[in-house]
Write an enzyme that holds these catalytic residues in place. Structure first.
Site, short mmCIF file in Angstrom:
data_model
loop_
_atom_site.label_atom_id
_atom_site.label_comp_id
_atom_site.label_asym_id
_atom_site.label_seq_id
_atom_site.Cartn_x
_atom_site.Cartn_y
_atom_site.Cartn_z
N GLY A 63 0.83 -1.34 0.26
CA GLY A 63 -0.03 0.01 -0.17
C GLY A 63 0.66 1.22 0.00
O GLY A 63 2.13 1.05 0.21
N CYS A 90 5.48 -5.89 1.11
CA CYS A 90 5.73 -4.63 1.15
C CYS A 90 5.16 -4.01 2.38
O CYS A 90 5.65 -4.02 3.63
CB CYS A 90 5.33 -4.05 -0.30
SG CYS A 90 6.25 -2.55 -0.63
N TYR A 91 4.43 -3.02 2.23
CA TYR A 91 3.78 -2.27 3.32
C TYR A 91 3.28 -3.48 4.45
O TYR A 91 3.28 -3.19 5.63
CB TYR A 91 2.54 -1.49 2.91
CG TYR A 91 1.75 -0.61 4.14
CD1 TYR A 91 2.39 0.40 4.68
CD2 TYR A 91 0.55 -1.09 4.40
CE1 TYR A 91 1.72 1.14 5.49
CE2 TYR A 91 -0.11 -0.36 5.49
CZ TYR A 91 0.24 0.70 6.08
OH TYR A 91 -0.27 1.44 6.93
N HIS A 179 7.42 -7.86 -4.17
CA HIS A 179 6.27 -8.04 -4.66
C HIS A 179 6.26 -9.46 -5.46
O HIS A 179 6.61 -9.72 -6.66
CB HIS A 179 5.77 -7.04 -5.75
CG HIS A 179 5.31 -5.87 -4.90
ND1 HIS A 179 3.93 -5.81 -4.37
CD2 HIS A 179 5.99 -4.79 -4.57
CE1 HIS A 179 4.21 -4.51 -3.57
NE2 HIS A 179 5.20 -4.05 -4.10
N GLU A 181 3.79 -11.09 -6.53
CA GLU A 181 2.70 -11.51 -7.40
C GLU A 181 2.97 -10.73 -8.76
O GLU A 181 2.01 -11.03 -9.75
CB GLU A 181 1.53 -10.64 -6.64
CG GLU A 181 1.47 -9.13 -6.51
CD GLU A 181 2.40 -8.83 -5.06
OE1 GLU A 181 3.31 -9.38 -4.76
OE2 GLU A 181 1.98 -7.65 -4.75
N LYS A 379 -6.14 -8.95 -17.64
CA LYS A 379 -6.38 -9.26 -19.27
C LYS A 379 -6.18 -10.91 -19.77
O LYS A 379 -6.79 -11.52 -20.37
CB LYS A 379 -5.10 -8.44 -19.89
CG LYS A 379 -5.29 -8.67 -21.36
CD LYS A 379 -6.62 -7.76 -21.79
CE LYS A 379 -6.36 -6.49 -22.14
NZ LYS A 379 -7.82 -5.74 -22.54
#
Ligand code: XMP
Length: 523
Positions: A63, A90-91, A179, A181, A379
């Site tokens: 975030g 992360c955050y 990250h 992901e 997508k």
């Protein structure tokens, strides 16, 4: 999805990162059911009060906030009392470090983009690696954990000595500063696989068919027996998939509308007509609105204003068309997750990056109920869904095209002439890619008209003309992207073709920035 299904899956708590839903989709790819809840969702409070974990594992997303800033989304201490594995990203990791008594500092420069990290202890999400193994990961953070409390140990660090991963000494609680992901973290899937299957003990039962069947049911339930749906069709992948889904759900109570706003690619409107009307027999109405859009955009240079104007016009046109269709009370749109997350700051913390016209451009007063079955998807998931629905590959594998069209590929003022210039340059680029069998090498490719003029020489004369930027990226979901490594000879050939054939262009440049920190489109 019933509570019991989430109980065997993973809950992602959203602290506002643009990548939050990407975590959920990576888990879905692994066959693990996953839901995203806002970090302060009342259902979480209830679960904490009951002392029951709502899922098999919990991931705290990244975030934009700093843990010690005012109004920063906070950590629920009760989470640590639940008997459930936790992974902070992360955050999310900074929250864990802070909650457990460590210190998080604002970095002078932060770290953004591809960063090598060294595994020091292969445990938890990093258990598939060797000690000392180096991983290429994607960082996007300003703050970082500075001092660890006694109950946390480091699992990996960057070559600059910044903590990249941590673990609780004796509980299944982990943090990653990077990250896993995003696709640019090379072993990201392995890291999430280890967390989901080894740490949380999840199974791999989720499938795209489940999603399709559930969505079709939902559309039928919402629309009822006698209402009609209008679907804005652009010919792109998303709206085509939505049209096919709605058609499957309610048959000929669907009317498709193609608004030719004059901001489309070369011969686009004609192609859409051929495919949908002639081949699929869909009730398609083409609205010629070129003049209406271009005059509304006259003199508008601000990218956000362009997007809002276009979004508003679209909806008003749909409303006009709807007046001729009895009981048309629904509007189906191909809004994807990246459109949502980059346009809104729903639930608080996510920062608006661009108003995608499907979302942020919507006027406040809307006369339709919205059907947006792709809102949680990316997508490539939509492409998979399109294949599940039996759509042809030339439709499913097209490069994405933004709703506001060429208007956001003309920096500055949009005029008929500038539209024609960028449309021709784009056509030359795309046709050349196809000719050289390179179309599939780029996830998306296009031309952008820059608002500068530069000096050139053509024949014996000096020119003072405009610049085209070519952009071609590789990506999997549009959330992160890298420059496509197109051969220099090819780029040179495209440049020659554009300069020779498109009036008013004397220079072509190639955009080599990645996302982040750039975005794919220039506006
Ligand atoms: P950015 O520029 O945000 O783009 O990195 C990510 C992907 O989204 C597409 N895009 C849009 N799609 N409506 C859309 O339907 C929009 O307003 C919009 N803006 C950007 C962009 O082409 C890329 O594929």
């Amino acid at each position: 999805m019933s509570a019991s299904e989430l109980a065997s899956g993973i809950l992602v708590l959203d602290y506002g990162s643009q990548y939050t839903l990407l975590i959920a989709r990576r888990l879905r790819e692994l066959g693990v059911y996953s839901e995203v809840w806002p970090w302060d969702d009342p259902r979480l409070e209830e679960a904490l009060e009951d002392g029951e974990a709502p899922a098999n594992g919990i991931i705290l997303s990244g975030g934009p906030a700093s843990v010690d800033s005012e109004d920063a989304p906070s950590f629920h201490d009760g989470l640590l009392d639940l008997d459930v594995p936790i992974l902070g990203i992360c955050y999310g990791m900074q929250l864990l470090v802070d909650a457990l008594g460590g210190q998080v500092e604002g970095g002078d420069e932060g770290e953004y983009g591809r960063t090598p990290v060294r595994v020091t202890q292969p445990r938890g999400p990093l258990q598939a690696f060797e000690a000392d193994e180096q991983l290429d990961v994607w960082m996007s953070h300003g703050d970082s954990a500075d001092t660890l409390p006694d109950n946390l140990v480091p699992l990996a660090e960057t070559l600059n000595g910044v903590l990249a991963a941590v673990a609780h000494r004796d509980r299944p609680v982990f943090g990653l500063q990077f990250h896993p992901e995003v696709t640019h973290t090379e072993d990201g899937n392995q890291i999430l696989t280890s967390f989901a299957f080894e740490v949380c003990g999840c199974g791999d039962e989720w499938q795209m068919e489940d999603f399709l069947n559930r969505s079709i049911e939902r559309i039928r339930d919402a629309v009822g027996d006698d209402e009609q749906v209008i679907c804005g069709l652009s010919g792109g992948v998303d709206s085509s998939v939505v049209a096919a889904m709605v058609h499957r759900a309610i048959g000929d109570r669907l009317t498709c509308v193609l608004v030719d706003h004059g901001l489309l690619r070369h011969r686009e409107a004609k192609t859409v007509r051929t495919v949908f009307e002639d081949h699929f027999g869909v009730d398609l109405r083409v609205i010629e609105a070129q003049e209406e859009f271009v005059s509304a955009l006259e003199g508008v240079e601000d990218p956000e204003r362009k997007r809002k104007i276009i979004g508003e016009k679209f909806v008003r046109i749909f409303e006009r068309v709807a007046k001729d269709i009895p009981n048309a009370s629904w509007l189906a749109q191909g809004t994807l997750y990246p459109d949502v997350i980059e346009s809104t700051s729903t639930g608080g913390p996510s920062e608006t990056i661009k108003s995608h016209h499907n979302v942020g451009g919507l006027p406040e007063r809307l006369e339709f109920g919205l059907i947006e079955p792709l809102r949680e998807l990316f997508k490539d998931e939509v492409r998979a869904l399109g294949r599940t629905l039996g759509l042809p590959s030339n439709m499913v594998d097209r490069h994405p095209f933004p709703g506001p069209g060429l208007a956001v590929r003309i920096l500055g003022d949009v005029t008929e002439q500038r539209l024609e210039t960028v449309r021709q340059a784009d056509h030359i680029f795309i046709e050349s890619l196809r000719e050289e069998d390179l179309y599939g090498a780029a996830w998306q490719a296009f031309a952008v008209l820059l608002p500068v003029r530069t000096v050139g020489v053509m024949g014996d004369s000096r020119t003072y003309d405009q610049v085209i930027a070519l952009r071609a990226v590789t990506s999997r979901d549009g959330m992160t992207a890298d420059r496509a490594h197109l051969p220099m000879d090819f780029l040179g050939m495209v440049s020659d073709r554009i300069i020779n054939r498109v009036d008013g262009i004397n220079r072509v440049v190639y955009d080599v920035s990645s996302k982040p920190p750039a975005t794919i489109e220039w506006e």
